[in-house]
Design an enzyme around this catalytic site. Structure first.
Site, mmCIF file in Angstrom:
data_model
loop_
_atom_site.group_PDB
_atom_site.id
_atom_site.type_symbol
_atom_site.label_atom_id
_atom_site.label_comp_id
_atom_site.label_asym_id
_atom_site.label_seq_id
_atom_site.Cartn_x
_atom_site.Cartn_y
_atom_site.Cartn_z
ATOM 1 N N GLY A 9 5.474 4.318 9.661
ATOM 2 C CA GLY A 9 4.717 5.557 9.659
ATOM 3 C C GLY A 9 4.501 6.072 11.067
ATOM 4 O O GLY A 9 5.303 5.808 11.977
ATOM 5 N N LYS B 107 0.880 -1.173 0.000
ATOM 6 C CA LYS B 107 0.000 0.000 0.000
ATOM 7 C C LYS B 107 0.914 1.218 0.000
ATOM 8 O O LYS B 107 1.652 1.458 0.949
ATOM 9 C CB LYS B 107 -0.908 -0.017 1.229
ATOM 10 C CG LYS B 107 -1.568 1.323 1.577
ATOM 11 C CD LYS B 107 -2.451 1.872 0.491
ATOM 12 C CE LYS B 107 -3.184 3.132 0.958
ATOM 13 N NZ LYS B 107 -2.271 4.288 1.180
ATOM 14 N N GLU C 243 7.754 0.286 12.407
ATOM 15 C CA GLU C 243 8.753 1.337 12.576
ATOM 16 C C GLU C 243 7.988 2.647 12.622
ATOM 17 O O GLU C 243 7.476 3.131 11.611
ATOM 18 C CB GLU C 243 9.773 1.358 11.443
ATOM 19 C CG GLU C 243 10.852 2.415 11.684
ATOM 20 C CD GLU C 243 11.852 2.530 10.565
ATOM 21 O OE1 GLU C 243 12.021 3.646 10.039
ATOM 22 O OE2 GLU C 243 12.452 1.500 10.205
ATOM 23 N N GLU D 205 7.361 14.482 18.213
ATOM 24 C CA GLU D 205 7.967 14.396 16.893
ATOM 25 C C GLU D 205 7.402 15.497 16.003
ATOM 26 O O GLU D 205 6.191 15.714 15.955
ATOM 27 C CB GLU D 205 7.702 13.031 16.259
ATOM 28 C CG GLU D 205 8.387 12.880 14.906
ATOM 29 C CD GLU D 205 8.149 11.519 14.271
ATOM 30 O OE1 GLU D 205 9.073 11.001 13.616
ATOM 31 O OE2 GLU D 205 7.046 10.962 14.448
ATOM 32 N N GLY E 243 -0.049 3.339 13.476
ATOM 33 C CA GLY E 243 0.675 2.134 13.882
ATOM 34 C C GLY E 243 -0.041 1.355 14.965
ATOM 35 O O GLY E 243 -0.083 0.118 14.944
ATOM 36 N N CYS F 92 12.135 9.940 10.040
ATOM 37 C CA CYS F 92 11.798 9.410 11.364
ATOM 38 C C CYS F 92 12.996 9.398 12.302
ATOM 39 O O CYS F 92 12.826 9.355 13.517
ATOM 40 C CB CYS F 92 11.203 8.008 11.244
ATOM 41 S SG CYS F 92 12.220 6.857 10.317
#
Length: 511
Positions: free
Chosen positions: A247, A194, A269, A403, A252, A303
């Protein structure tokens, strides 16, 4: 909406971009390019020009089901293909990718705004990843083990899961996809990808190359989609045996919950808020560029961005001033142009997020040293954001804990190593970290105490294919890369063989 392609520098080959712009972006299922079942599409916008340059197929549950069913059929034969032959095909694809790295790089730059020098380099790295996984294809081993009876042989073998569902983000679509696809295919699985809605084109282009250079149709199917429909259909499909998601943490967690509900394994991740510790004995001629690379490269949209600069108080002002001076000289412009050092942010969503984080940091009391606003460059219509440099950021500030996914860095002083480690580990995340020191003893001691999946010493954003990576805490779980990467995409089966020719009757005394 009529797809357009902006003018690009003459030194950049744009034939592939022209073809995508003219033809649009279909799905790839069973080796064939197909439209979404309901005919829906969505627009992809070039971050630099602000223009739509193609329309992509907007997949739904029916398309995902077709992709997974195709993968199931293809995987049956692929699992019976020798590891040697699987490796040969992956090596051919690697050669094709290496030869086409320029096109893959151009596609990603037009999709996500990253500098061509980085996207092209990442494409070359994809070829390396394919070769590395091809080399590992024949290294999968089981064991033989002693058993309680001398007439019994016990052994294990490893078998592929079947169909792996893979969901990747927009910032590095093909490299992050290949982290899953290369070892999964080498181990005998099929993969359904995807794509990210903001940058689907390079993954489809890679999949076309793979089929052209020998990958059997159906082993790598690609579906793109604007909303959550395609992703949810992939996560919940009963024939998907393992999931890999790269992502944000919000999605997640949903993926992990869906996998738990179906009792299938998942690799995650997720985000990061990575610290970079600069000790007083560090070589600042290397540390300052390393700090800049860690959070300004890719416009901070990575990330592993080293967005928490933890600097010893004795060199704090010096490092902060040197960092701000170099960032102030960055060359803004077209990310396809060789001289450009920072391009536009990837989307309006990323821009709004960056501006919001700047406002929050100022509200919390952090000191804005430079940047933090949109910039008029006279080049393109994209959203150029001046990297924001904050000083005196404290652990209770949102900028210290959250983040950002943009070029925003917070500087925090510390007085000794114990305080530096307390600050570094004061985070819900644990994906990566950096340490700058001339002492190997200090480097090893501190690295062991940092709670993160990767610690880079005297370098940053420098992954190695031969060494695994992954996160601690809310940065996810599971490891990619490394010599045992194929073991993540196989499961162990135990076989016990009685070779005596007789079977003891359990209902006979002593049997």
């Amino acid at each position: 909406m009529s797809p357009q392609l902006r003018s690009v520098p003459s030194e950049v080959e744009t034939g592939i971009a022209d073809r995508i712009s003219a033809a649009g972006l279909p799905l790839l299922i069973g080796g064939e390019e197909v439209a979404a079942a309901d005919g829906r599409t969505f627009a992809s916008v070039d971050p630099f020009s602000g223009e739509t340059w193609y329309e992509a197929a907007d997949a739904g549950a029916e398309d995902v089901d077709r992709a997974v069913r195709s993968a199931v059929e293809a995987q049956r034969a692929w699992a019976l293909t020798s590891a040697y032959d699987r490796a040969r095909i992956l090596l051919r694809i690697a050669d094709a990718v290496e030869a086409d790295a320029e096109s893959i790089g151009v596609i990603d730059t037009l999709d996500n705004g990253k500098l061509l020098r980085e996207t092209r380099s990442q494409a070359s790295g994809v070829a390396h990843s394919l070769r590395y996984s091809a080399g590992n294809a024949e290294t999968i081993e089981g064991i033989t083990a002693p058993t309680a009876k001398h007439t019994t042989l016990g052994l294990t073998i490893r078998e592929p899961y079947g169909v792996i569902g893979c969901m990747v983000p927009w910032n590095s679509p093909v490299p992050l996809m290949i982290d899953t696809a290369a070892p999964a295919l080498a181990a005998g699985n099929a993969v359904v990808v995807k794509t990210p809605e903001d940058a689907p084109a390079s993954v489809l282009h890679f999949a076309r190359l793979a089929v052209e250079y020998g990958l059997p149709p159906g082993l790598l199917n690609v579906v793109s989609g604007k909303g959550p429909a395609a992703g949810e259909a992939l996560v919940n499909h009963p024939d998907v045996a393992k999931l890999v998601f790269v992502g944000g943490g919000v999605v997640g967690r949903k993926v992990a919950a869906a996998a738990a509900d179906r009792l299938i394994p998942v690799m995650l991740e997720l985000g990061g808020k990575s610290p970079q510790i600069v000790l007083p004995d560090a070589d600042l001629d290397n540390a300052v560029p390393g700090l800049i690379s860690g959070v300004i490269a890719a416009a901070g949209q990575t990330c592993v961005a080293g967005s928490r600069a933890l600097i010893h108080e004795s060199i704090y002002d010096e490092v902060l001033a040197a960092f701000a001076a170099r960032v102030g000289r960055l060359a803004y412009g077209d990310p396809l142009a060789p001289a450009t050092e920072i391009g536009p942010l990837a989307s309006a969503r990323q821009t709004e997020s960056a501006l919001r984080h700047v406002s929050q940091a100022e509200e919390d009391g952090a000191r804005l040293v430079a940047g933090g606003a949109l910039r008029e460059t006279g080049a393109g219509s994209g959203r150029f954001f001046e990297p924001a440099i904050f000083a005196d950021v404290r652990p209770e500030h949102r900028l210290f804990q959250t983040e950002v996914f943009g070029p925003i860095i917070g500087f925090t002083p510390f007085s000794d190593i114990d305080e530096a480690l307390a600050l570094a580990n004061d985070s819900a995340f644990g994906l990566a970290s950096g340490l700058w020191t001339r002492s190997i003893d200090t480097a090893l001691t501190v690295a062991k105490r940092i709670k993160a999946g990767t610690v880079w010493v005297n370098t940053y954003r420098a992954p190695e294919q031969s060494i695994s990576s992954g996160g601690y805490k809310e940065s996810g779980y599971g490891r990619i890369g490394g010599s045992r990467e194929l073991y993540e995409f196989t499961r162990e089966k135990t076989i016990i063989i009685n070779h005596s020719g007789t079977v003891n009757d359990p209902f006979v005394m002593g049997g």
